[in-house]
Design a protein around this motif. Sequence first.
Motif, PDB file in Angstrom:
ATOM      1  N   GLU A 301      22.813  13.966  14.699  1.00  0.00           N
ATOM      2  CA  GLU A 301      21.911  14.870  13.991  1.00  0.00           C
ATOM      3  C   GLU A 301      22.160  16.338  14.335  1.00  0.00           C
ATOM      4  OE1 GLU A 301      18.183  11.669  13.959  1.00  0.00           O
ATOM      5  OE2 GLU A 301      17.936  13.654  14.856  1.00  0.00           O
ATOM      6  N   CYS A 302      22.739  16.574  15.493  1.00  0.00           N
ATOM      7  CA  CYS A 302      22.927  17.969  15.917  1.00  0.00           C
ATOM      8  C   CYS A 302      24.388  18.364  16.141  1.00  0.00           C
ATOM      9  CB  CYS A 302      22.132  18.257  17.182  1.00  0.00           C
ATOM     10  SG  CYS A 302      22.497  17.166  18.583  1.00  0.00           S
ATOM     11  N   ARG A 303      25.266  17.401  16.274  1.00  0.00           N
ATOM     12  CA  ARG A 303      26.665  17.737  16.539  1.00  0.00           C
ATOM     13  C   ARG A 303      27.259  18.519  15.359  1.00  0.00           C
ATOM     14  NH1 ARG A 303      28.646  13.048  17.682  1.00  0.00           N
ATOM     15  NH2 ARG A 303      29.022  13.245  19.922  1.00  0.00           N
ATOM     16  N   GLY A 304      27.882  19.634  15.676  1.00  0.00           N
ATOM     17  CA  GLY A 304      28.562  20.422  14.665  1.00  0.00           C
ATOM     18  C   GLY A 304      27.676  21.323  13.831  1.00  0.00           C
ATOM     19  N   LEU A 305      26.383  21.399  14.137  1.00  0.00           N
ATOM     20  CA  LEU A 305      25.483  22.235  13.341  1.00  0.00           C
ATOM     21  C   LEU A 305      25.863  23.711  13.403  1.00  0.00           C
ATOM     22  CD1 LEU A 305      21.894  20.775  13.952  1.00  0.00           C
ATOM     23  CD2 LEU A 305      23.348  20.560  11.918  1.00  0.00           C
ATOM     24  N   MET A 306      26.534  24.095  14.483  1.00  0.00           N
ATOM     25  CA  MET A 306      26.948  25.483  14.636  1.00  0.00           C
ATOM     26  C   MET A 306      28.465  25.637  14.548  1.00  0.00           C
ATOM     27  SD  MET A 306      24.106  27.046  14.845  1.00  0.00           S
ATOM     28  CE  MET A 306      24.634  28.677  15.339  1.00  0.00           C
ATOM     29  N   SER A 307      29.128  24.700  13.902  1.00  0.00           N
ATOM     30  CA  SER A 307      30.567  24.793  13.704  1.00  0.00           C
ATOM     31  C   SER A 307      30.880  25.795  12.592  1.00  0.00           C
ATOM     32  CB  SER A 307      31.147  23.425  13.337  1.00  0.00           C
ATOM     33  OG  SER A 307      30.691  23.031  12.045  1.00  0.00           O
ATOM     34  N   TYR A 308      32.115  26.175  12.506  1.00  0.00           N
ATOM     35  CA  TYR A 308      32.559  27.119  11.468  1.00  0.00           C
ATOM     36  C   TYR A 308      32.201  26.615  10.077  1.00  0.00           C
ATOM     37  CZ  TYR A 308      35.778  29.835   8.563  1.00  0.00           C
ATOM     38  OH  TYR A 308      36.328  30.641   7.593  1.00  0.00           O
ATOM     39  N   ALA A 309      32.306  25.303   9.885  1.00  0.00           N
ATOM     40  CA  ALA A 309      32.065  24.727   8.564  1.00  0.00           C
ATOM     41  C   ALA A 309      30.591  24.734   8.179  1.00  0.00           C
ATOM     42  CB  ALA A 309      32.610  23.296   8.514  1.00  0.00           C
ATOM     43  N   GLN A 310      29.688  24.817   9.172  1.00  0.00           N
ATOM     44  CA  GLN A 310      28.273  24.673   8.868  1.00  0.00           C
ATOM     45  C   GLN A 310      27.404  25.882   9.221  1.00  0.00           C
ATOM     46  OE1 GLN A 310      26.361  20.839   9.542  1.00  0.00           O
ATOM     47  NE2 GLN A 310      28.293  20.009  10.310  1.00  0.00           N
ATOM     48  N   VAL A 311      27.874  26.763  10.070  1.00  0.00           N
ATOM     49  CA  VAL A 311      27.041  27.874  10.509  1.00  0.00           C
ATOM     50  C   VAL A 311      26.825  28.873   9.381  1.00  0.00           C
ATOM     51  CG1 VAL A 311      28.886  29.407  11.320  1.00  0.00           C
ATOM     52  CG2 VAL A 311      26.674  29.401  12.483  1.00  0.00           C
ATOM     53  N   GLU A 312      25.704  29.571   9.419  1.00  0.00           N
ATOM     54  CA  GLU A 312      25.345  30.515   8.359  1.00  0.00           C
ATOM     55  C   GLU A 312      26.308  31.696   8.285  1.00  0.00           C
ATOM     56  OE1 GLU A 312      21.526  33.359   7.148  1.00  0.00           O
ATOM     57  OE2 GLU A 312      21.294  31.712   8.587  1.00  0.00           O
ATOM     58  N   ASN A 313      26.823  32.101   9.442  1.00  0.00           N
ATOM     59  CA  ASN A 313      27.727  33.250   9.486  1.00  0.00           C
ATOM     60  C   ASN A 313      29.057  32.851  10.120  1.00  0.00           C
ATOM     61  OD1 ASN A 313      28.867  35.829   9.518  1.00  0.00           O
ATOM     62  ND2 ASN A 313      27.816  36.421  11.415  1.00  0.00           N
ATOM     63  N   PRO A 314      29.920  32.139   9.383  1.00  0.00           N
ATOM     64  CA  PRO A 314      31.183  31.659   9.978  1.00  0.00           C
ATOM     65  C   PRO A 314      32.104  32.781  10.402  1.00  0.00           C
ATOM     66  CG  PRO A 314      31.170  31.355   7.587  1.00  0.00           C
ATOM     67  CD  PRO A 314      29.780  31.738   7.976  1.00  0.00           C
ATOM     68  N   ALA A 315      31.953  33.960   9.830  1.00  0.00           N
ATOM     69  CA  ALA A 315      32.825  35.072  10.200  1.00  0.00           C
ATOM     70  C   ALA A 315      32.683  35.438  11.664  1.00  0.00           C
ATOM     71  CB  ALA A 315      32.505  36.283   9.326  1.00  0.00           C
TER      72      ALA A 315
END
Length: 330
Positions: A301-315
């Motif tokens: 449920e939480c793995r990868g929530l802040m990865s480049y593919a999912q974060v709001e600001n991937p830059a």
Amino acid sequence: MANLNTEYLGLKLKNPLVAASSGLTNSLEDVVEFEKSGVGAIVLKSLFEEEIRVELEKDLSRMQQDSFLYPETMDFYDDVLEVEDTLTNYLKLITDAKKTVSVPIIASINCVTAEKWPYYATTLQDAGADALELNVFSLPSDLKHQPEKDEQLVFDIIDAIQDKVKIPVALKISYYSSNLAALIRKISETHVSGVVLFNRFYSPDIDIEGLKVQASHVYSTPEELTLSLRWIALMAGRVDCNLAASTGVHDGTALVKQLLAGADVVQVASAFYRQGKSHAATMLSELESWMERKGYTSLDECRGLMSYAQVENPAAYMRTQFMKHFAGKE
């Protein structure tokens, strides 16, 4: 209570915290202590390719031609030679560990070539190792060396090993690369089961009074987390294998961060040197508390929530220059 179960290299782990290869995973007593502390898997201290080649070639020269090694030569060590050598001890550690603990045992080899030694890897498999981690690196310091040869070495080693063993294989690699993202993606396409980001190097320092080169920064620091964190976040969901984070993880907060970035498991060594093997239980407790506070019942449920593919600001993961802090700009 949060469910910490996960999978790594096709193995079922009770949690994502892995005892990394180090001097703390070099004996059966170490292995037992780590299992009691709660880790999900244990990577044994690395054998070095040089140890394999030197010891085999030294004592078995009469059993081979052109220095060609066969795994069957290990039977000669066990049944004929009355010696306590590195290779036999390592095999015994794997066998004893598998008889004693229930967590997965991952063998490790620190390798620099693809020659001869892969024939020995089958004995690790036969001894009962659940998986094999290959620590691959050569320092790109030769001015005449073509850089593409360093990367080709990685694939030569993968081919040599996968031709010999059936157990899962992970590669622990360096961040030194002319195109790291492409290299990681290409490695994942070879059907290796996992990539560990990153291996930690001997760091030289200079004694200005004794005028000699000495070791420095033997243990990682929490500040070193950010390098692997960035690359775990950038590659999560973009490769065809598991990702393991390594270096700079010293507490439960850092463990959470790597999982949010997208790591399947997180390897730890320096924190255990500094705070003891029992620190694993503290880190896992901190992970559970965070999950419960946030309402997560499983790692999925939480793995990868802040990865480049999912974060709001991937830059944010792509930025390489400071603006606000050193230039006075937002």
